[in-house]
Design an enzyme around this catalytic site. Structure first.
Site, PDB file in Angstrom:
ATOM      1  N   ASN A  76       0.830  -1.215   0.000  1.00 42.63           N
ATOM      2  CA  ASN A  76       0.000   0.000   0.000  1.00 42.63           C
ATOM      3  C   ASN A  76       0.862   1.262   0.000  1.00 42.63           C
ATOM      4  O   ASN A  76       0.524   2.244  -0.667  1.00 42.63           O
ATOM      5  CB  ASN A  76      -0.962   0.002   1.190  1.00 42.63           C
ATOM      6  CG  ASN A  76      -2.199  -0.830   0.908  1.00 42.63           C
ATOM      7  OD1 ASN A  76      -3.047  -0.434   0.123  1.00 42.63           O
ATOM      8  ND2 ASN A  76      -2.286  -2.007   1.521  1.00 42.63           N
ATOM      9  N   HIS A 116      -8.174  -0.977   6.004  1.00 38.04           N
ATOM     10  CA  HIS A 116      -8.492  -2.278   6.616  1.00 38.04           C
ATOM     11  C   HIS A 116      -9.046  -3.217   5.543  1.00 38.04           C
ATOM     12  O   HIS A 116      -9.917  -2.810   4.770  1.00 38.04           O
ATOM     13  CB  HIS A 116      -9.514  -2.082   7.742  1.00 38.04           C
ATOM     14  CG  HIS A 116      -9.842  -3.364   8.434  1.00 38.04           C
ATOM     15  ND1 HIS A 116      -8.987  -3.964   9.331  1.00 38.04           N
ATOM     16  CD2 HIS A 116     -10.918  -4.189   8.331  1.00 38.04           C
ATOM     17  CE1 HIS A 116      -9.515  -5.097   9.749  1.00 38.04           C
ATOM     18  NE2 HIS A 116     -10.689  -5.251   9.164  1.00 38.04           N
TER      19      HIS A 116
HETATM   20  C1  GRF Z   1      -3.248  -4.666   3.997  1.00 41.21           C
HETATM   21  O1  GRF Z   1      -4.096  -5.734   3.701  1.00 41.21           O
HETATM   22  C2  GRF Z   1      -3.958  -3.623   4.826  1.00 41.21           C
HETATM   23  O2  GRF Z   1      -5.313  -3.518   4.527  1.00 41.21           O
HETATM   24  C3  GRF Z   1      -3.778  -4.134   6.229  1.00 41.21           C
HETATM   25  O3  GRF Z   1      -2.491  -4.682   6.258  1.00 41.21           O
HETATM   26  C4  GRF Z   1      -2.119  -5.084   4.934  1.00 41.21           C
HETATM   27  C5  GRF Z   1      -0.838  -4.379   4.625  1.00 41.21           C
HETATM   28  O4  GRF Z   1      -0.291  -4.787   3.388  1.00 41.21           O
HETATM   29  N1  GRF Z   1      -4.003  -3.074   7.200  1.00 41.21           N
HETATM   30  P1  GRF Z   1       0.921  -3.980   2.792  1.00 41.21           P
HETATM   31  O5  GRF Z   1       2.018  -3.960   3.859  1.00 41.21           O
HETATM   32  O6  GRF Z   1       0.463  -2.616   2.441  1.00 41.21           O
HETATM   33  O7  GRF Z   1       1.346  -4.783   1.581  1.00 41.21           O
END
Ligand code: GRF
Length: 204
Positions: A16, A112
């Site tokens: 993300n 989330h």
């Molecule tokens: C994602 O699924 C987010 O929604 C959750 O933790 C995960 C993080 O993934 N809070 P990344 O580290 O961004 O790949």
């Protein structure tokens, strides 16, 4: 505080984070910049991603602090130095306490991987899958003092298909996360998110 200066808190792979960086670099989120990425876990891929883009990447070791308040005070110190006006939780696996939350109330956003208020906390995708839902998705919301309880900004849905595993579902949700989180950051930076009690009005 300059609300185009962003800090991202992470604990893991940082996909993300990458989507935010990419959308800033390609101009989809104008005027914003990620000033610092902070991880509570050493050696995360998220920190490496930040470094590759010339962004300051800091590991803050909670074991070095005698309590949560002093740990969060260190994070606050770092983000204040960067004149940060928006804090993103992108896979940050801790509940934020008042030391960090109070100065950033209304300026801290979490993603989330489930349709809140269902399936808060850890492993939202797995929880939803195990429950047998037919639709799941992701939620981007302002952070409050609960666990995944703050005012919802945007949600995106995906179907749960007959042959899915929890992992396949998680990947389908993740694809949406990578679109919706940058959308929200753009709206925030442009001043288009207005919190009215539990509701968030989008003035796009
Ligand atoms: C994602 O699924 C987010 O929604 C959750 O933790 C995960 C993080 O993934 N809070 P990344 O580290 O961004 O790949």
């Amino acid at each position: 505080m300059n609300f185009t200066n962003i800090a991202v808190l992470v604990s893991g792979r940082g996909s993300n984070l990458q989507s935010i960086i990419d959308n800033i670099e390609n101009g989809t989120i104008p005027h914003a910049s990620v000033k610092v990425v902070i991880s509570d876990v050493d050696g995360t891929y998220a920190l490496e991603r930040a470094q590759r883009h010339g962004i300051e990447a800091v590991f803050v070791d909670s074991n070095k602090y005698e309590n949560k308040a002093s740990f969060e005070n260190e994070i606050l110190h770092i983000i204040t130095q960067h004149d940060v006006g928006l804090v993103l939780l992108a896979g940050y696996m801790r509940v934020v306490g008042p030391t960090l939350l109070t100065p950033y109330k209304g300026k801290m956003i979490n993603i989330h991987p489930a349709l809140l208020p269902s399936f808060p906390g850890l492993h939202g995708q797995q929880q939803a899958f195990d429950h047998g839902v037919k639709v799941s998705g992701c939620t981007v919301h302002f952070v409050d003092d609960g666990v995944d309880t703050g005012p919802i900004i945007i949600q995106r849905c995906v179907p749960v298909l007959e042959d899915d595993t929890a992992n396949v579902l998680a990947n389908r949700i993740l694809e949406q996360e990578h679109k919706v989180f940058p959308d929200v950051v753009r709206l925030f930076v442009q001043g288009k998110l207005i919190i009215e009690g539990r509701k968030v009005r989008i003035t796009d």
